[in-house]
Scaffold this motif. Structure first.
Motif, PDB file in Angstrom:
ATOM      1  N   HIS A  77     -23.065 -34.677 -40.325  1.00  0.00           N
ATOM      2  CA  HIS A  77     -22.333 -33.417 -40.292  1.00  0.00           C
ATOM      3  C   HIS A  77     -23.135 -32.337 -39.567  1.00  0.00           C
ATOM      4  O   HIS A  77     -22.575 -31.535 -38.801  1.00  0.00           O
ATOM      5  CB  HIS A  77     -22.023 -32.979 -41.728  1.00  0.00           C
ATOM      6  CG  HIS A  77     -21.158 -31.773 -41.825  1.00  0.00           C
ATOM      7  ND1 HIS A  77     -21.599 -30.574 -42.332  1.00  0.00           N
ATOM      8  CD2 HIS A  77     -19.868 -31.559 -41.458  1.00  0.00           C
ATOM      9  CE1 HIS A  77     -20.620 -29.679 -42.279  1.00  0.00           C
ATOM     10  NE2 HIS A  77     -19.564 -30.249 -41.761  1.00  0.00           N
ATOM     11  N   ARG A  78     -24.431 -32.304 -39.791  1.00  0.00           N
ATOM     12  CA  ARG A  78     -25.279 -31.316 -39.115  1.00  0.00           C
ATOM     13  C   ARG A  78     -25.300 -31.546 -37.607  1.00  0.00           C
ATOM     14  O   ARG A  78     -25.252 -30.587 -36.819  1.00  0.00           O
ATOM     15  CB  ARG A  78     -26.702 -31.373 -39.676  1.00  0.00           C
ATOM     16  CG  ARG A  78     -26.848 -30.751 -41.057  1.00  0.00           C
ATOM     17  CD  ARG A  78     -28.254 -30.898 -41.589  1.00  0.00           C
ATOM     18  NE  ARG A  78     -28.390 -30.269 -42.904  1.00  0.00           N
ATOM     19  CZ  ARG A  78     -29.450 -30.392 -43.694  1.00  0.00           C
ATOM     20  NH1 ARG A  78     -30.474 -31.138 -43.293  1.00  0.00           N
ATOM     21  NH2 ARG A  78     -29.492 -29.785 -44.852  1.00  0.00           N
ATOM     22  N   GLN A  96     -22.918 -32.926 -35.869  1.00  0.00           N
ATOM     23  CA  GLN A  96     -21.617 -32.520 -35.359  1.00  0.00           C
ATOM     24  C   GLN A  96     -21.505 -31.003 -35.266  1.00  0.00           C
ATOM     25  O   GLN A  96     -20.959 -30.462 -34.297  1.00  0.00           O
ATOM     26  CB  GLN A  96     -20.500 -33.072 -36.259  1.00  0.00           C
ATOM     27  CG  GLN A  96     -20.357 -34.585 -36.205  1.00  0.00           C
ATOM     28  CD  GLN A  96     -19.308 -35.108 -37.178  1.00  0.00           C
ATOM     29  OE1 GLN A  96     -18.724 -34.344 -37.951  1.00  0.00           O
ATOM     30  NE2 GLN A  96     -19.067 -36.407 -37.141  1.00  0.00           N
ATOM     31  N   GLU A  97     -22.042 -30.293 -36.271  1.00  0.00           N
ATOM     32  CA  GLU A  97     -21.992 -28.834 -36.241  1.00  0.00           C
ATOM     33  C   GLU A  97     -22.847 -28.283 -35.109  1.00  0.00           C
ATOM     34  O   GLU A  97     -22.452 -27.324 -34.430  1.00  0.00           O
ATOM     35  CB  GLU A  97     -22.458 -28.260 -37.577  1.00  0.00           C
ATOM     36  CG  GLU A  97     -21.436 -28.382 -38.696  1.00  0.00           C
ATOM     37  CD  GLU A  97     -21.826 -27.560 -39.894  1.00  0.00           C
ATOM     38  OE1 GLU A  97     -23.045 -27.425 -40.158  1.00  0.00           O
ATOM     39  OE2 GLU A  97     -20.926 -27.029 -40.583  1.00  0.00           O
ATOM     40  N   GLN A  98     -24.019 -28.881 -34.886  1.00  0.00           N
ATOM     41  CA  GLN A  98     -24.869 -28.433 -33.792  1.00  0.00           C
ATOM     42  C   GLN A  98     -24.189 -28.663 -32.448  1.00  0.00           C
ATOM     43  O   GLN A  98     -24.254 -27.806 -31.552  1.00  0.00           O
ATOM     44  CB  GLN A  98     -26.218 -29.166 -33.834  1.00  0.00           C
ATOM     45  CG  GLN A  98     -27.110 -28.756 -35.002  1.00  0.00           C
ATOM     46  CD  GLN A  98     -28.363 -29.605 -35.099  1.00  0.00           C
ATOM     47  OE1 GLN A  98     -28.568 -30.538 -34.321  1.00  0.00           O
ATOM     48  NE2 GLN A  98     -29.212 -29.293 -36.065  1.00  0.00           N
ATOM     49  N   ALA A 153     -20.971 -28.755 -31.959  1.00  0.00           N
ATOM     50  CA  ALA A 153     -19.874 -27.786 -31.858  1.00  0.00           C
ATOM     51  C   ALA A 153     -20.395 -26.408 -31.482  1.00  0.00           C
ATOM     52  O   ALA A 153     -19.788 -25.707 -30.653  1.00  0.00           O
ATOM     53  CB  ALA A 153     -19.112 -27.724 -33.181  1.00  0.00           C
ATOM     54  N   ARG A 154     -21.528 -26.009 -32.089  1.00  0.00           N
ATOM     55  CA  ARG A 154     -22.107 -24.704 -31.742  1.00  0.00           C
ATOM     56  C   ARG A 154     -22.584 -24.681 -30.295  1.00  0.00           C
ATOM     57  O   ARG A 154     -22.422 -23.670 -29.592  1.00  0.00           O
ATOM     58  CB  ARG A 154     -23.260 -24.370 -32.695  1.00  0.00           C
ATOM     59  CG  ARG A 154     -22.811 -23.980 -34.092  1.00  0.00           C
ATOM     60  CD  ARG A 154     -23.959 -23.354 -34.865  1.00  0.00           C
ATOM     61  NE  ARG A 154     -25.025 -24.311 -35.113  1.00  0.00           N
ATOM     62  CZ  ARG A 154     -25.122 -25.059 -36.202  1.00  0.00           C
ATOM     63  NH1 ARG A 154     -24.195 -24.968 -37.138  1.00  0.00           N
ATOM     64  NH2 ARG A 154     -26.120 -25.897 -36.365  1.00  0.00           N
TER      65      ARG A 154
END
Length: 351
Positions: A198-199, A201-203, A205-206
């Motif tokens: 998840h981290r 994927q979030e990175q 996305a950012r």
């Protein structure tokens, strides 16, 4: 970085669950194992109540009893003056961080804390456990509903099996197996893997968002430059010699710059970010509109470009070029929808 896992669930013998909680004593023992494994794998936990009716007490017992609990690794989000009486806190106060809530409504503290957790661990439980699981799924938070003991966690597992969230098929299947001696280790390891995934994927996305913002800024700067260059063709048209190649060059450059400007502005308005492609496509549409306009003017005034009329045309072609670039999709749609060239045999004179 230590992932923070919210502990949610209960397995009361005298309480009716839907679906029913299976083997409450085994669920409590499993909670102790999960707590020990969470500490062993470096996870911090959020708990809400020291009431023995909830499985937080069993998880805390296993967590502290493992001997691997770090300082401040247990965050207690309970009501002020209530919910924080864990027996282990008297012997190991440094392990606990108490953040009391000033309201008597436990749901406020409970659901608010879910927004700060990196992952959710669900065992048994009723309606609040089910709602918490749904919130986790909607926010795409890593979640581990242990289905072996029924309750709200089992209902959440069925939802997770359909949506998957960030969990893989193997991780979801693991959560549905009957409880075994090594189940706690596998479940916590799978939950940590979900958190890392998840981290990442979030990175990503950012990073994609930052890249899109940089492209938008670059596009807007380019639009401003094109605007200045397009407007600059007005004085250049009046400074060029009448009927010379300089005047015609300025007349051609004006709609080309204006159409690229219009396309980039439209691209920034839509937020797609691919302003270079938009400039190329828009300039082509603007030039086509310009050529059709000039051809129509020359058909009625063949000497248009030989006299000073070209200077007045620059105002029109700037507007036509901008509109053509800004509405390039419409221009291309019209070109595809109809025959813009006359291909039939011209009628004989006087026919």
């Amino acid at each position: 970085m230590n992932p923070v896992v919210a502990i949610i669930g209960s397995a009361q013998v005298d309480r009716a669950y839907s679906p029913a909680v299976r083997d409450p004593e085994a669920a409590a023992a499993a909670a102790v194992e999960l707590g020990a494994e969470l500490a062993a794998q470096g996870c911090h936990i959020i708990v809400y109540s020291s009431d023995p009716r909830y499985l937080e007490c069993d998880v805390v017992r296993g967590y502290v009893g493992s001997g691997r609990a770090e300082r401040g690794s247990i965050l207690v989000r309970g009501r002020y003056g209530k919910d924080v009486g864990f027996e282990e806190a008297h012997q190991n106060p440094s392990v606990f961080t108490v953040v009391p809530e000033s309201t008597d409504d436990w749901e406020v503290a409970f659901y608010r804390s879910l927004l700060t957790a990196d992952a959710l661990l669900l065992v048994g439980g009723g309606r609040s456990t089910f709602i918490a699981g749904l919130l986790g799924l909607s926010r795409r938070v890593p979640i581990a509903p242990v289905a072996a003991f029924g309750g709200g966690a089992e209902k959440v597992w069925h939802r997770l099996n359909g949506e998957r969230n960030v969990a893989t098929e193997e991780e979801v299947a693991l959560l549905a197996r009957p409880w075994q001696p090594d189940a706690a280790q596998s479940i916590v390891a799978g939950l940590r893997t979900q958190v890392e995934r998840h981290r990442v994927q979030e990175q990503a996305a950012r990073q994609a968002e930052r890249t899109a913002r940089r492209r938008t800024v670059a596009g807007l700067v380019t639009a401003l430059v094109l605007l200045v260059l397009a407007v600059a063709t007005i004085p250049l048209a009046h400074a060029a010699p009448t009927g010379g190649w300089q005047a015609i060059s300025v007349l051609v450059a004006a709609p080309l710059l204006a159409s690229a400007w219009g396309a980039v502005v439209r691209n920034a308005y839509d937020g797609s970010g691919n302003w270079l492609r938009a400039a190329a496509v828009g300039s082509a549409a603007g030039v086509i509109a310009f050529l059709l306009f000039v051809a129509a003017q020359l058909s009625t005034n063949p000497d248009l470009l030989a006299d000073g009329s070209a200077r007045q045309l620059v105002f029109f072609v700037l507007a036509i070029g901008f509109i053509g670039g800004f509405t390039s999709e419409t221009v291309y749609g019209k070109l595809r929808a109809q025959d813009v060239t006359q291909t039939s045999v011209l009628p004989p004179p006087g026919g």
